[in-house]
Structure formats: structure tokens, C-alpha cells
Design an enzyme around this catalytic site. Structure first.
Site, PDB file in Angstrom:
ATOM      1  N   SER A  68      22.974 -23.765  20.076  1.00  0.00           N
ATOM      2  CA  SER A  68      23.790 -23.732  18.867  1.00  0.00           C
ATOM      3  C   SER A  68      24.557 -25.043  18.744  1.00  0.00           C
ATOM      4  CB  SER A  68      24.765 -22.546  18.919  1.00  0.00           C
ATOM      5  OG  SER A  68      25.430 -22.397  17.680  1.00  0.00           O
ATOM      6  N   ASP A  69      24.802 -25.446  17.514  1.00  0.00           N
ATOM      7  CA  ASP A  69      25.582 -26.643  17.258  1.00  0.00           C
ATOM      8  C   ASP A  69      26.309 -26.455  15.936  1.00  0.00           C
ATOM      9  OD1 ASP A  69      25.912 -29.498  18.432  1.00  0.00           O
ATOM     10  OD2 ASP A  69      25.759 -29.794  16.267  1.00  0.00           O
ATOM     11  N   GLN A  70      27.455 -27.121  15.795  1.00  0.00           N
ATOM     12  CA  GLN A  70      28.257 -26.935  14.592  1.00  0.00           C
ATOM     13  C   GLN A  70      28.872 -28.246  14.136  1.00  0.00           C
ATOM     14  OE1 GLN A  70      32.286 -25.030  14.713  1.00  0.00           O
ATOM     15  NE2 GLN A  70      31.295 -23.478  13.451  1.00  0.00           N
ATOM     16  N   GLY A 105      24.294 -24.310  13.413  1.00  0.00           N
ATOM     17  CA  GLY A 105      22.877 -24.185  13.707  1.00  0.00           C
ATOM     18  C   GLY A 105      22.671 -23.216  14.853  1.00  0.00           C
TER      19      GLY A 105
END
Length: 192
Positions: A68-70, A105
Site C-alpha cells: 500500500s502507498d498513499q 494505492g
């Protein structure tokens, strides 16, 4: 069921994933998180989420790997982690009274089959008008230097918001659980 691996060292993501009551382990991937020239923010978080999961696939060949990424987006500007007080102050003052969209994401990679589900979950925050003193008090109390856009929504950051809108409030903290449950169910994981 394949064991779950969270490709992150984030305490926030670990706490969110624990809510599902499924056993998992964590490992931090080593990837280049640079924003490519001209890359839309949505594509950035999807790419980084996928790359985080893929980076651990060879060392965890029979796992379901969650990446995950933000980022936070203010107008056309992508706000990443500020890392310093000065950068965080500038980000928050720029966001005063504005609308900020958090793009999170999410990737779920089955390292046994190579199947990878990838998505992006948006969440919008309408900011209160912020004066420099309020921003400085918040930064000194919360120190959100490892949070996209300097917002620590699971803490005092919520006091900076006027209103919020989006399909999954957990995406604001960095791991969209509703979408993750859909992905896990598609992989046959018996989510409680």
C-alpha cells in the site's frame, strides 16, 4: 490459506490490518519511491503498492503480500511525507480552507501464482481555515512527519478537517480495509 504478509513497516497499516483478525507478518520492502516525471498521482500509488508487494515475492514465495502507498493531492500538487517541521508547516498552510484528496494505492499479490490485484481508493477532506499558530501547535503535539500531507487522521489531524467524503475511512489512515477484504475474498481467504 496462504499466509498474509504486510509489505510495510508502518505502525498505522499494521494496526489497521490487525482489525481483520487474520494472522499476518510484516516485512519492509526496499524500493525507490520516487515520483516519475508526468506520472499521475493515481498511477504513482498503484505502481508503488505493486512494487512493494513484488519486492518481497522472491523471499516469500507462497504468501499473499499486501502493498500500500498513499499521497495527498492538493490541486495539481502531490503532497508526500514532509519529513521536517518546516515542510509540514508549509503543506498544512497551503491546504488551509482547501480540498485535499488522499489517494491510497493497494495491491494484493499471490506470490505463488503471480496474480496481483491493484486498486486506488480516494478519500477527500475539506480543510478548516488554519492559522500559523494552530498549525504549529498541531505539529508540535502530533509530529506527523511520516504522514502524507502532514495529516495524522488517526490522531489530532482530524481537528483540522471541516468534513470528509469517501468510500472507506480506513483509506485515510493508509490501508483501505473494505477494498482489501474484497481482494482477500477473491483469493479465497475466509475473512471473519
Amino acid at each position: 490459506m496462504l499466509p498474509l504478509l504486510l509489505a510495510s513497516s508502518s505502525v498505522y497499516r499494521r494496526e489497521l490490518l490487525a482489525r481483520l483478525g487474520l494472522p499476518f507478518v510484516c516485512s519492509s520492502p526496499d524500493i525507490d519511491e520516487s515520483h516519475r516525471p508526468g506520472e499521475p498521482a493515481i498511477e504513482l500509488v498503484k505502481r508503488l503498492s505493486r512494487e512493494k508487494a513484488l519486492a518481497l515475492a522472491s523471499s516469500h514465495p507462497a504468501h499473499l503480500i499486501i502493498g500500500s502507498d498513499q499521497v495527498a493531492v492538493l490541486g495539481e500538487r502531490v503532497l508526500g511525507k514532509p519529513h521536517t517541521f518546516e515542510n509540514a508547516r508549509e503543506q498544512l498552510l497551503a491546504a488551509s480552507g482547501a480540498q485535499v484528496t488522499f489517494l491510497t494505492g493497494l495491491a494484493l499479490l499471490n506470490s505463488q501464482t503471480g496474480a496481483c490485484q491493484v486498486d486506488c481508493v480516494p478519500f477527500t477532506v475539506n480543510m478548516r481555515l488554519l492559522d500559523p499558530e494552530r498549525v504549529e501547535r498541531y505539529l508540535l503535539a502530533e509530529q506527523p512527519y511520516d504522514c502524507a500531507g502532514s495529516f495524522k487522521a488517526e490522531g489530532l489531524g482530524v481537528s483540522l478537517f471541516q468534513s470528509t467524503e469517501g468510500p472507506d475511512a480506513t483509506s485515510l489512515v493508509g490501508l483501505p480495509l473494505i477494498r482489501l477484504v474484497d481482494m482477500l475474498l477473491a483469493e479465497g481467504v475466509p475473512v471473519p
